[in-house]
Scaffold this motif. Structure first.
Motif, PDB file in Angstrom:
ATOM      1  N   GLU A 186       0.830  -1.208   0.000  1.00 52.87           N
ATOM      2  CA  GLU A 186       0.000   0.000   0.000  1.00 52.87           C
ATOM      3  C   GLU A 186       0.864   1.257   0.000  1.00 52.87           C
ATOM      4  OE1 GLU A 186      -2.444  -0.450   3.411  1.00 52.87           O
ATOM      5  OE2 GLU A 186      -3.839  -1.858   2.460  1.00 52.87           O
ATOM      6  N   ASN A 188       3.912   1.543  -1.182  1.00 50.80           N
ATOM      7  CA  ASN A 188       4.529   1.701  -2.497  1.00 50.80           C
ATOM      8  C   ASN A 188       3.525   2.239  -3.510  1.00 50.80           C
ATOM      9  OD1 ASN A 188       6.962   0.737  -1.535  1.00 50.80           O
ATOM     10  ND2 ASN A 188       6.559  -1.380  -2.127  1.00 50.80           N
ATOM     11  N   GLU A 189       2.267   1.779  -3.409  1.00 50.22           N
ATOM     12  CA  GLU A 189       1.239   2.281  -4.329  1.00 50.22           C
ATOM     13  C   GLU A 189       0.981   3.765  -4.077  1.00 50.22           C
ATOM     14  OE1 GLU A 189      -1.345   2.653  -7.326  1.00 50.22           O
ATOM     15  OE2 GLU A 189      -0.006   0.954  -6.912  1.00 50.22           O
ATOM     16  N   ARG A 192       3.801   5.621  -5.571  1.00 52.04           N
ATOM     17  CA  ARG A 192       3.668   5.695  -7.029  1.00 52.04           C
ATOM     18  C   ARG A 192       2.593   6.708  -7.417  1.00 52.04           C
ATOM     19  NH1 ARG A 192       4.733   0.040  -6.622  1.00 52.04           N
ATOM     20  NH2 ARG A 192       2.512  -0.411  -6.425  1.00 52.04           N
ATOM     21  N   GLU A 193       1.471   6.705  -6.681  1.00 52.84           N
ATOM     22  CA  GLU A 193       0.399   7.651  -6.970  1.00 52.84           C
ATOM     23  C   GLU A 193       0.877   9.084  -6.739  1.00 52.84           C
ATOM     24  OE1 GLU A 193      -3.128   9.030  -8.281  1.00 52.84           O
ATOM     25  OE2 GLU A 193      -2.430   6.959  -8.309  1.00 52.84           O
TER      26      GLU A 193
END
Length: 314
Positions: A186, A188-189, A192-193
């Protein structure tokens, strides 16, 4: 795992009935560094044991819960393990000679005083051992179903209570690893977002900047150029002479100084500046300017920020 291996040369008779790593893990819920003497006695850094059991102050925990004979400094322990160059060997394991150590009895005393729920199964097993010894006079482990080579000594089965504690700890660690993996995914996401958002914002700002530049270029291209004078200073003076508006040389001199600025739009001059350029007295310049205004050669629209009168053609 940060445990130190058993000292080489330990005889088969000195091997642990229960693997010390499993024993400590079941008791403290963590793998702990250790120093093992040639006699087979294990010593553990008190800071490791106390930290994993939740003690805030290791020194206070030792004073309150561990008998003096079951604790000592690592320097004293190491003399029998590393008689030569002990400091270098201990430093290789991240240990210091001044570090306080506890043996297995001292570790069990710290576990017994610990209030963490993870210690409850181990403490119950210790209580059962004591009760069995009191009732039967001894406590014995069951031999393992599979025995090693005859010259390797007897292998014993791990007590069920200890095995259950290890299983529960491993399950807890697995769940913790899974939760950490989910959290890391989560995170890392989200990173990235956030990077995508920053990239999109930078691109949008770049587009906005380009649009502003293009708009500025269009506005600049549409800005009307300064109008060329429709009459030259000489033609303006000639017109004034023909209409007998400039009647004296002094008035002509002042008019000649003002004419170039008047045909470009406006003249902003102090009387002192006109006097300095024409060589006329200040009061004479004042009279000449009044004559030009009175005869309609020019008109005053106000004053500039520096106080200079502003003259334009009528």
């Amino acid at each position: 795992m940060y445990e130190q291996n058993t000292t080489p040369g330990q005889s088969a008779a000195q091997q642990d009935a229960i693997d010390v790593s499993d024993f400590v893990y079941a008791a403290t819920g963590a793998r702990v560094r250790r120093v093992t003497l040639p006699s087979g006695e294990h010593w553990f850094p008190a800071v490791d044991v106390a930290g994993n059991l939740g003690y805030v102050n290791t020194r206070q925990a030792l004073l309150q819960h561990v008998a003096a004979e079951w604790q000592q400094s690592l320097g004293d322990v190491a003399r029998s393990v590393y008689p030569i160059d002990a400091s270098r060997n201990m430093a290789g394991h991240g240990l210091k000679k001044s570090m306080r150590m506890v043996n297995l009895q001292g570790m069990i005393q710290l576990v017994g005083a610990c209030t963490k729920p993870d210690c409850v199964p181990f403490k119950k097993w210790v209580a059962e051992v004591v009760a069995t010894v009191q009732h039967d006079g001894s406590y014995a482990l069951e031999p393992a179903s599979v025995q090693p080579a005859p010259d390797s000594g007897v292998a014993y089965a791990m007590p069920q209570q200890v095995a259950d504690a290890i299983v529960r700890l491993e399950e807890r660690n697995i769940r913790a690893d899974e939760a950490f993996a989910v959290w890391e995914a989560e995170r890392n996401e989200l990173l990235r977002e956030a990077n995508r958002s920053r990239s999109a914002m930078a691109e949008a700002l770049h587009r906005i900047g380009g649009s502003i530049d293009r708009l500025a270029d269009r506005l600049e291209s549409r800005q009307p150029a300064a109008a060329e004078p429709t009459v030259t200073p000489q033609e303006l003076l000639a017109t004034w002479r023909e209409r007998h508006l400039v009647v004296t040389d002094d008035v002509h001199a002042v008019a000649a100084y003002l004419a170039p600025a008047l045909v470009r739009g406006e003249a902003r001059y102090r009387l002192e500046e006109i006097a300095g350029r024409t060589g006329l007295p200040l009061d004479r310049v004042h009279d000449c300017v009044r004559m030009l205004l009175k005869r309609g050669c020019m008109r005053q629209t106000g004053c500039a920020s520096d106080g200079a009168p502003v003259y334009v053609l009528p």
